[in-house]
Write a protein that holds these residues in place. Structure first.
Motif, short mmCIF file in Angstrom:
data_model
loop_
_atom_site.label_atom_id
_atom_site.label_comp_id
_atom_site.label_asym_id
_atom_site.label_seq_id
_atom_site.Cartn_x
_atom_site.Cartn_y
_atom_site.Cartn_z
N ASP A 14 -8.34 110.80 98.19
CA ASP A 14 -9.02 111.62 99.05
C ASP A 14 -8.84 113.06 98.76
OD1 ASP A 14 -10.51 109.51 100.02
OD2 ASP A 14 -9.16 109.57 101.65
N GLY A 15 -9.36 114.13 99.40
CA GLY A 15 -9.16 115.45 99.39
C GLY A 15 -10.00 116.41 99.50
N THR A 16 -9.66 117.93 99.85
CA THR A 16 -10.47 118.90 99.74
C THR A 16 -10.57 119.87 98.62
OG1 THR A 16 -8.67 120.35 100.83
CG2 THR A 16 -10.14 119.07 102.29
N ALA A 17 -11.56 120.74 98.54
CA ALA A 17 -11.73 121.59 97.30
C ALA A 17 -10.83 123.02 97.78
CB ALA A 17 -13.11 121.87 97.13
N LYS A 18 -9.82 122.68 97.86
CA LYS A 18 -8.80 124.04 98.26
C LYS A 18 -7.78 124.20 97.44
CE LYS A 18 -10.47 124.62 102.94
NZ LYS A 18 -10.05 124.70 104.35
N GLN A 293 -17.24 118.61 86.59
CA GLN A 293 -17.61 118.06 87.82
C GLN A 293 -17.36 118.86 89.03
OE1 GLN A 293 -15.51 114.51 88.17
NE2 GLN A 293 -16.22 113.64 86.21
N ALA A 294 -17.85 118.79 90.12
CA ALA A 294 -17.45 119.60 91.19
C ALA A 294 -16.21 119.42 91.57
CB ALA A 294 -18.46 119.29 92.56
N PRO A 295 -15.34 120.45 92.22
CA PRO A 295 -13.98 120.28 92.52
C PRO A 295 -14.07 118.97 93.54
CG PRO A 295 -14.62 122.62 92.42
CD PRO A 295 -16.05 121.86 92.33
N PRO A 296 -12.87 118.24 93.27
CA PRO A 296 -12.68 117.19 94.46
C PRO A 296 -12.53 117.71 95.70
CG PRO A 296 -10.82 117.28 93.05
CD PRO A 296 -11.67 118.25 92.48
N ILE A 517 -4.77 116.37 87.90
CA ILE A 517 -3.72 115.73 87.09
C ILE A 517 -3.28 114.44 88.00
CG2 ILE A 517 -1.44 115.46 86.27
CD1 ILE A 517 -2.96 117.79 85.03
N ALA A 518 -3.59 113.21 87.09
CA ALA A 518 -3.24 111.80 87.84
C ALA A 518 -2.20 111.26 87.28
CB ALA A 518 -4.45 110.86 87.45
N ARG A 519 -1.49 110.50 88.27
CA ARG A 519 -0.15 109.87 88.18
C ARG A 519 -0.36 108.28 88.14
NH1 ARG A 519 5.46 109.70 91.99
NH2 ARG A 519 7.03 109.18 89.96
N PHE A 520 0.17 107.40 87.44
CA PHE A 520 -0.29 106.06 87.22
C PHE A 520 0.93 105.24 87.19
CE2 PHE A 520 -4.28 107.98 85.33
CZ PHE A 520 -5.22 107.18 86.10
N SER A 521 1.01 104.31 87.75
CA SER A 521 2.46 103.59 87.72
C SER A 521 2.49 102.84 86.22
CB SER A 521 2.44 102.35 88.66
OG SER A 521 1.15 101.37 88.00
N PRO A 522 3.54 102.39 85.78
CA PRO A 522 3.64 101.77 84.31
C PRO A 522 2.64 100.70 84.31
CG PRO A 522 5.86 101.92 85.31
CD PRO A 522 4.98 102.44 86.44
N GLU A 523 2.15 100.03 85.11
CA GLU A 523 1.26 98.85 85.20
C GLU A 523 -0.32 99.37 85.25
OE1 GLU A 523 3.51 98.88 87.57
OE2 GLU A 523 4.97 97.72 86.41
N GLY A 524 -0.41 100.59 85.37
CA GLY A 524 -1.69 101.21 85.32
C GLY A 524 -2.36 101.55 86.46
N GLN A 525 -1.76 101.25 87.73
CA GLN A 525 -2.31 101.53 88.90
C GLN A 525 -2.20 103.07 89.19
OE1 GLN A 525 -4.04 99.58 90.76
NE2 GLN A 525 -3.52 97.71 89.51
N LEU A 526 -3.35 103.75 89.71
CA LEU A 526 -3.35 105.11 90.23
C LEU A 526 -2.51 105.13 91.42
CD1 LEU A 526 -4.51 108.00 89.89
CD2 LEU A 526 -6.40 107.13 91.45
N MET A 527 -1.64 106.10 91.36
CA MET A 527 -0.68 106.18 92.35
C MET A 527 -0.94 107.82 93.03
SD MET A 527 2.58 105.20 90.46
CE MET A 527 3.77 105.69 91.98
N GLN A 528 -1.20 108.86 92.62
CA GLN A 528 -1.36 110.20 93.02
C GLN A 528 -2.55 110.92 92.35
OE1 GLN A 528 2.89 110.91 92.35
NE2 GLN A 528 2.35 112.19 94.25
N ARG A 529 -3.06 112.03 92.91
CA ARG A 529 -3.75 112.89 92.38
C ARG A 529 -3.32 114.22 92.68
NH1 ARG A 529 -8.91 111.34 90.73
NH2 ARG A 529 -9.79 109.11 91.15
N LEU A 530 -3.28 115.39 91.62
CA LEU A 530 -2.85 116.67 91.95
C LEU A 530 -4.06 117.38 91.83
CD1 LEU A 530 0.81 116.92 90.56
CD2 LEU A 530 -0.02 116.41 92.77
N ARG A 531 -4.41 118.15 92.64
CA ARG A 531 -5.65 119.04 92.32
C ARG A 531 -5.10 120.58 91.81
NH1 ARG A 531 -9.01 122.87 92.44
NH2 ARG A 531 -10.53 123.28 94.10
N VAL A 532 -5.73 120.71 90.71
CA VAL A 532 -5.31 121.98 90.01
C VAL A 532 -6.62 122.97 90.17
CG1 VAL A 532 -3.72 120.97 88.40
CG2 VAL A 532 -5.97 121.08 87.72
N PRO A 533 -6.58 124.23 89.93
CA PRO A 533 -7.45 125.25 90.23
C PRO A 533 -8.49 125.56 89.02
CG PRO A 533 -5.56 126.20 89.75
CD PRO A 533 -5.12 125.09 89.87
#
Length: 591
Positions: A14-18, A293-296, A517-533
């Protein structure tokens, strides 16, 4: 459809556009999409055709059901009708659907009666009103470009009509846009036939310089003219393609040089490319995105620092050099090589006379860069380029793209068509002595290369297909085998671009057009999202003394004035200090 992997559905945070940034571990939710309720049968059928077209690969009934939000019975009926009418093909063997050949027949009927001037008139007027600039429609006539139609701006009303005026190919934005999009043999014949007359001190007057300029134009998707045929005139133009991807003309904004510097010309490119696509409805060039796309909307917990505020067109290929305590990266389309000194915080840009798509330090000193003319050794102090090897020497209209060295110091690099035509790319492995081998083929936009910590898996991205592949990898021999998808990124989640791998084997992937920037596990599962400006992060790598800083490059290419106002740092270099992740040392090229 959300991000998926071969091991199951990926999660989505999830997240805010900040700004600054975000870091989340929440489970995925389906991306919002309009429901099919209330749509007529025709709209539902068109929606299905658009879904199949956008996928770029045959789809099963289950995949279509998930994507279209229609009841099973309704989907069955519409698919049966589309197959019967030849608009879709059904493969009974693997039970998949893809576009039908009847569409080619319809396209032929449309183009047999196509009138470029009539088709363009509404778009020309719309662009003129939106930008308050003169807009022209041009076509190639022998060794000249002729203005076929013109919509003068308010300031130009009452002046003599430009229709019928002939423009030099080599000194006009329209001419360069069309010439850059010709097939290799046609382009070569045109360059040989041109009288490269000098009109101003800015005119290109050699075939070598013109070829380098056309390479840049083809890769960007548009051409810029800055005082090349008249010191007080400037223009920016995008080609118009027919249904077979051939250039049939160009749409251009032309004005006084004081109103259109290079920076503004770049920001107008997306409007021009959008207009050219609307005129002909051709799919050619659509691998080059013009919409973001619109900022997440995400919550913030990780700070993102802009460490070098530059307006690079296509920043790419960051690589950390412990030897130099510096980060090297390229701006492919300016073109230039950057060196960011971590101790002083100073970013030094070295312009090059040719496109450069990657840079890696050499163990023997200096750098190695990839240019359309081959892999070159670069001396930054003198800007001298020395040929090292050229795996693609036998092919035209191709360039190298992303690349990286494995832990034995071999350089792995992908190639692609200058205009991102499908399936023309190869993957090469280059040894320290300059010998090389082609190890795979069939890529469209090869990107993001990396290796697992145990050196048993290699990762390669094809941005066009939205897929990150994995191979079995043998470090000792440099052999790869058994390519299969690891992660598939849904179009609604952006495009996978450059990547890096951390010490836990997780993949950090830049998502073009998705602000993340998205972080995936070695098995391909999404773990994190980093919002950049910025909407178009392009690549990332770990650096710093402890390899706990994630450096991120970005692009401003084909962003409109409005988009750049929302994301003014587009093209800059960023640094993210990560509390729970560290990178792996990147190897220098062994040569």
């Amino acid at each position: 459809m959300p991000m998926t992997s071969t091991t199951g559905a990926a999660s989505q945070g999830d997240g805010t556009a900040k700004f600054p940034a975000t870091e989340t571990n929440h489970q995925a939710t389906n991306c919002a999409r309009p429901t099919a309720s209330g749509l007529g049968v025709l709209e539902k059928a068109m929606n299905l055709l658009n879904i199949v077209s956008a996928r770029r690969a045959p789809m099963t009934f289950t995949e279509l059901l998930r994507a279209c939000d229609l009841p099973k019975a309704t989907l069955h009926r519409i698919l049966a009708t589309l197959v019967r009418e030849g608009l879709l093909r059904h493969n009974a063997y693997d039970k998949t659907f893809q576009l039908g050949l009847r569409l080619l027949e319809l396209a032929h009927d449309v183009w047999s009666e196509f009138d470029l001037r009539v088709a363009a008139q509404d778009e020309l007027a719309r662009l003129r009103d939106a930008l308050n600039e003169t807009v022209e429609l041009t076509l190639l006539d022998g060794t000249w470009v002729v203005i076929l139609a013109s919509e003068p701006s308010g300031e130009a009303q009452g002046t003599r009509s430009a229709v019928g005026q002939r423009l030099p190919v080599h000194a006009s934005a329209s001419g360069k846009a069309i010439a850059a999009s010709l097939d290799p043999s046609g382009q070569r014949r045109l360059i040989q036939a041109l009288d490269l007359e000098r009109f101003t001190q800015h005119t290109i007057v050699t075939a070598t310089e013109l070829q380098a300029e056309l390479d840049l134009v083809r890769a960007r998707g548009y051409a810029i003219e800055q005082g090349e045929r008249a010191l007080d005139r400037a223009a920016v133009a995008a080609p118009i393609f027919d249904y077979e991807g051939r250039p049939i003309g160009a749409v251009a904004i032309t004005t006084d040089a004081s109103r259109l510097d290079a920076a503004r010309a770049h920001t107008l490119s997306s409007a021009l490319m959008g207009a050219s696509r609307s005129i002909s409805h051709s799919a050619a060039g659509k691998a080059m995105s013009i919409a973001t796309q619109a900022p997440p909307e995400t919550t913030s917990s990780v700070e993102v620092a802009c460490v070098s505020e530059v307006r690079s067109l296509l920043g790419e290929g960051p690589v950390w050099s412990p030897r130099d305590n510096a980060l090297y990266w390229v701006d492919i389309l300016t073109p230039s090589v950057h060196r960011y000194d971590a101790a002083t915080g100073v970013d030094t840009e070295t312009p090059l006379g040719t496109m450069a798509s990657l840079v890696v330090p050499k163990a023997s000193g200096g750098l190695l860069v990839a240019t359309p003319g081959g892999i070159m050794a670069l001396d930054l102090s003198t800007r001298r380029l020395t040929s090292f090897c050229h795996p693609e020497a036998g092919r035209t209209n191709v360039r190298y793209n992303d690349g990286k060295c494995d832990r034995r110091g071999r350089l792995w690099v992908g190639s692609m068509d200058m205009g991102a035509a499908a399936n023309r790319g190869h993957l090469f492995c280059i040894e320290a002595n300059g010998s090389w081998k082609q190890v795979d083929t069939g890529f469209t936009v090869p990107n993001g290369i990396g290796w697992s910590p145990d050196n048993k898996t290699m990762y390669v991205t094809d941005t066009y297909r939205q897929v990150i592949y994995r191979y079995d990898f043998d470090l000792a021999s440099g052999a790869i085998a058994n390519r299969r998808p690891l992660i598939t990124i849904a179009a609604s989640d952006g495009k996978p671009d450059g990547l890096t791998v951390d010490d836990q084997g997780c993949l950090w992937v830049a998502l073009w057009d998705a602000w993340q920037i998205a972080r995936f596990s070695p098995e391909g599962q999404l773990m994190q999202r980093l919002r950049v400006p910025v909407p178009r992060p392009t690549s990332c790598c770990f650096g710093g003394d402890n390899l706990d800083t994630l450096y991120v490059t970005s692009a401003s290419l084909r962003l409109s004035e409005e988009q750049l106002a929302t994301a003014p740092l587009s093209g800059s270099l960023f640094a993210i200090q990560l509390p729970d992740a560290r990178g792996l040392p990147e190897a220098a090229f062994a040569g």
